[in-house]
Design an enzyme around this catalytic site. Structure first.
Site, PDB file in Angstrom:
ATOM      1  N   LYS A 115     -43.856  -9.858 -69.712  1.00 35.35           N
ATOM      2  CA  LYS A 115     -44.104 -11.292 -69.875  1.00 35.35           C
ATOM      3  C   LYS A 115     -42.839 -11.944 -70.443  1.00 35.35           C
ATOM      4  CE  LYS A 115     -49.067 -10.568 -70.472  1.00 35.35           C
ATOM      5  NZ  LYS A 115     -49.459 -11.082 -69.152  1.00 35.35           N
ATOM      6  N   ASP A 169     -47.159 -15.919 -68.480  1.00 38.12           N
ATOM      7  CA  ASP A 169     -47.684 -14.971 -69.467  1.00 38.12           C
ATOM      8  C   ASP A 169     -49.188 -14.763 -69.410  1.00 38.12           C
ATOM      9  OD1 ASP A 169     -45.091 -14.774 -70.380  1.00 38.12           O
ATOM     10  OD2 ASP A 169     -45.389 -16.117 -72.087  1.00 38.12           O
ATOM     11  N   CYS A 214     -42.015 -11.408 -74.236  1.00 39.81           N
ATOM     12  CA  CYS A 214     -40.703 -10.905 -74.645  1.00 39.81           C
ATOM     13  C   CYS A 214     -40.852  -9.694 -75.552  1.00 39.81           C
ATOM     14  CB  CYS A 214     -39.869 -11.971 -75.322  1.00 39.81           C
ATOM     15  SG  CYS A 214     -38.135 -11.488 -75.484  1.00 39.81           S
ATOM     16  N   CYS A 228     -34.967  -8.495 -69.983  1.00 36.16           N
ATOM     17  CA  CYS A 228     -34.958  -8.615 -71.437  1.00 36.16           C
ATOM     18  C   CYS A 228     -33.540  -8.349 -71.937  1.00 36.16           C
ATOM     19  CB  CYS A 228     -35.935  -7.617 -72.054  1.00 36.16           C
ATOM     20  SG  CYS A 228     -36.057  -7.748 -73.852  1.00 36.16           S
ATOM     21  N   GLN A 246     -37.924 -20.884 -75.373  1.00 33.01           N
ATOM     22  CA  GLN A 246     -38.315 -19.917 -76.396  1.00 33.01           C
ATOM     23  C   GLN A 246     -37.380 -18.716 -76.515  1.00 33.01           C
ATOM     24  OE1 GLN A 246     -42.588 -19.102 -76.479  1.00 33.01           O
ATOM     25  NE2 GLN A 246     -42.981 -21.087 -75.543  1.00 33.01           N
TER      26      GLN A 246
END
Length: 452
Positions: free
Chosen positions: A349, A341, A204, A384, A86
Site C-alpha cells: 500500500k 490503500d 508504506c 518503497c 504523505q
C-alpha cells in the site's frame, strides 16, 4: 474570503466546484479549474463516474480518465480540504522537508471538468448505483471508483491517543507530529529510542524503519549514537517483506547498532511513565505484556479500512474493498472499481502502487463504456524508497509475489544496494513529479498493460 468562510461555503448547503472557488481567490497556479456550476441540495446529481476519495489514487485516476475522454462527467467526493503528499512526512521527521511543503488545497489539484462534493460518504447502495453522502442528496453513477485510503487505528493501542505529541511519543504518520519527531531526534543525546512496526497491512510498510534510519544517521553524525540504545520492535517476523532488500538493510542495522525485536506488537503505552507494553508472539509467545522503558518512541499505528467501507456491501470479510487483483474490478459489482490503500489485493500500500493502479482503473472503466476494446492488468507493482541515511536510499520495487520490478536499468540504480541516485529521486525528483505528473495523469513508466 477567509479560510473559515471558505469551509462554511463548501461544507454548507451549496456544493461548489473548484472553478467557483478559484473565482474567490482560493486557487493557485497548480490547478487548472473545473466546471463553473454549483450543485444545490434540491438537485438529484448523476455522473458518468463518481470517485470516492481525493487522495493520490482519486486525483490520479480522475486525471487519467479525463485525459482519455475529456467530456466525461466526473464527480469526486471527499470531506477534506487539504491534499497531503504523505511520503514527505518521513522527510519532515528527518528534518529535510517542511510540513507546509507536503500539503495543497484540494481545489488546486482537481482536473478540468471535475465536480468536487466536499462531504463525507456514509454508505453505498450498489444495486441502485447510489452513494449516500452526509447532509446531502444521494449521488448516482454509471461507474463508481472507490479510493478513500486507509484508517489509522490509534485507539487500538491503549493510552496512545492521549500520549501522542508529548513525553517523547511521536509518529511520522501524522502531519502535525512529524515535526515533533525531528525535535525529539535533535534534542536526544542519550537514552533509549524505540521504533514500532504494527501488523500488516499498513500504508508504506517501510516507513517505521525509515524513521529509525534517519534518526540514527543524525545521531551517528552528531557523534552521540554510542550513547543511544535503538530498539526496533516489530509485530512481524522479518525486517522487510521482500528478502532481496534485507542484506542492504541489515548493514545499516549493524552500523547503527540497532536491536531487532521480532514478533513484538505494541498494545499499550503509558506516556507519563514513559513505558511501552508489547505482546510477544512467534515461537515463544508471552502471556503477559512485556514492558519497555523509553526516552523517545516513534509509533506506526495499526491500520484498517475506513469504517464506512467495512460496514458496506463492498467489503470482504477483512473489511477491504473486494476487487480482482489484476483488473481492480469489484468481484460482485461489475460497475465498481477500487484502488489505493483500501483494496483487498495483496500489493504494497504505497503511493507508487496507486500511481500504477490509476491508469489500469481508468482504462478498464472506459473499456466498460465502450471507449476501449481491451482490458488493462495491474501487476501488483509497488515501491518503497528506504532512506537508510541522508544521501542514500535502498530503492525497493516489486510486484505480486515479491518479484523485483525495477523501473530503471541496473547500471543506473541497483535497488538492492544503497544509492545516491535513489536519494536524488526521493528528495528532489519525486515530490514535484507527484504534484505535476502523477496527479495530472502523466503515465511515464506506468502505461497500462492490456489484454483482450
Amino acid at each position: 474570503m477567509h479560510a473559515p468562510a471558505l469551509r462554511t461555503l463548501i461544507g454548507g448547503r451549496t456544493l461548489m466546484t473548484p472553478r467557483v472557488l478559484a473565482s474567490l481567490g482560493q486557487l493557485g497556479r497548480l490547478g487548472s479549474g473545473v466546471s463553473t456550476r454549483s450543485i444545490h441540495m434540491s438537485d438529484n446529481p448523476h455522473f458518468d463516474v463518481v470517485i470516492v476519495g481525493a487522495g493520490a489514487a482519486g486525483v490520479a485516476v480522475a486525471s487519467s480518465m479525463l485525459n482519455r475522454k475529456p467530456n466525461l462527467q466526473v464527480c469526486i467526493i471527499d470531506p477534506a480540504t487539504t491534499h497531503y503528499y504523505q511520503p514527505g512526512w518521513t522527510m519532515v521527521g528527518g528534518g529535510l522537508f517542511t510540513p507546509e511543503s507536503t500539503g495543497h488545497f484540494i481545489g488546486k489539484l482537481l482536473p478540468q471538468g471535475v465536480t468536487w462534493v466536499n462531504k463525507a460518504v456514509k454508505g453505498f447502495s450498489p444495486s441502485d448505483k447510489m452513494v449516500h453522502v452526509e447532509n446531502c442528496k444521494d449521488v448516482t453513477y454509471d461507474k463508481l471508483v472507490v479510493c478513500p485510503g486507509i484508517k489509522l487505528d490509534w485507539d487500538k493501542v491503549e493510552g496512545l491517543p492521549e500520549a501522542l505529541g508529548k513525553n517523547g511519543v511521536t509518529s511520522n504518520y501524522r502531519y502535525d507530529l512529524a515535526p515533533y519527531t525531528w525535535k525529539l531526534v535533535q534534542n536526544m543525546k542519550s537514552g533509549k529510542a524505540i521504533f514500532t512496526n504494527p501488523p500488516m497491512p499498513i500504508k508504506c510498510a517501510g516507513a517505521p524503519q525509515k524513521a529509525m534510519y534517519l534518526s540514527a544517521d543524525h545521531w551517528f553524525k552528531q557523534d552521540v549514537l554510542k550513547n543511544i540504545d535503538i530498539q526496533f520492535n516489530t509485530a512481524l517476523g522479518v525486517l522487510f517483506g521482500v528478502k532481496d532488500y534485507v542484506p542492504a538493510l541489515m548493514e545499516y542495522v549493524k552500523k547503527y547498532d540497532a536491536t531487532l525485536n521480532f514478533f513484538h506488537n505494541l498494545e499499550k503505552i503509558d506516556g507519563e511513565k514513559k513505558v511501552a507494553y508489547f505482546r510477544k508472539g512467534g515461537e515463544n509467545p508471552s502471556e503477559e505484556l512485556v514492558p519497555f522503558e523509553y526516552d523517545m518512541i516513534h509509533v506506526a499505528p495499526p491500520q484498517s479500512a475506513p469504517d464506512f467501507i467495512k460496514a458496506s456491501p463492498l467489503a470482504d470479510a477483512a473489511g477491504w474493498v473486494d476487487v480482482d487483483q489484476s483488473t481492480l474490478q469489484h468481484h460482485k459489482y461489475e460497475d465498481i472499481y477500487a484502488l489505493g490503500d483500501c483494496i483487498s489485493a495483496p500489493n504494497a500500500k504505497t503511493a507508487a502502487a496507486a500511481r500504477a493502479q490509476a491508469p489500469v482503473v481508468a482504462y478498464n472503466v472506459l473499456a466498460d463504456m465502450g471507449v476501449k476494446q481491451e482490458r488493462a492488468v495491474y501487476s501488483g507493482y509497488g515501491s518503497c524508497p528506504l532512506t537508510v541515511e541522508r544521501g542514500k536510499v535502498v530503492l525497493a520495487e516489486f510486484s505480486y509475489g515479491g518479484m523485483l520490478s525495477p523501473s530503471l536499468p541496473k547500471f543506473l540504480i541497483d535497488g538492492t544496494r544503497p544509492s545516491r541516485l535513489g536519494w536524488l529521486l526521493k528528495e528532489t525528483i519525486l515530490p514535484p513529479f507527484y504534484w505535476y505528473a502523477m496527479l495530472r495523469g502523466r503515465e511515464w513508466l506506468v502505461q497500462p498493460k492490456v489484454s483482450l
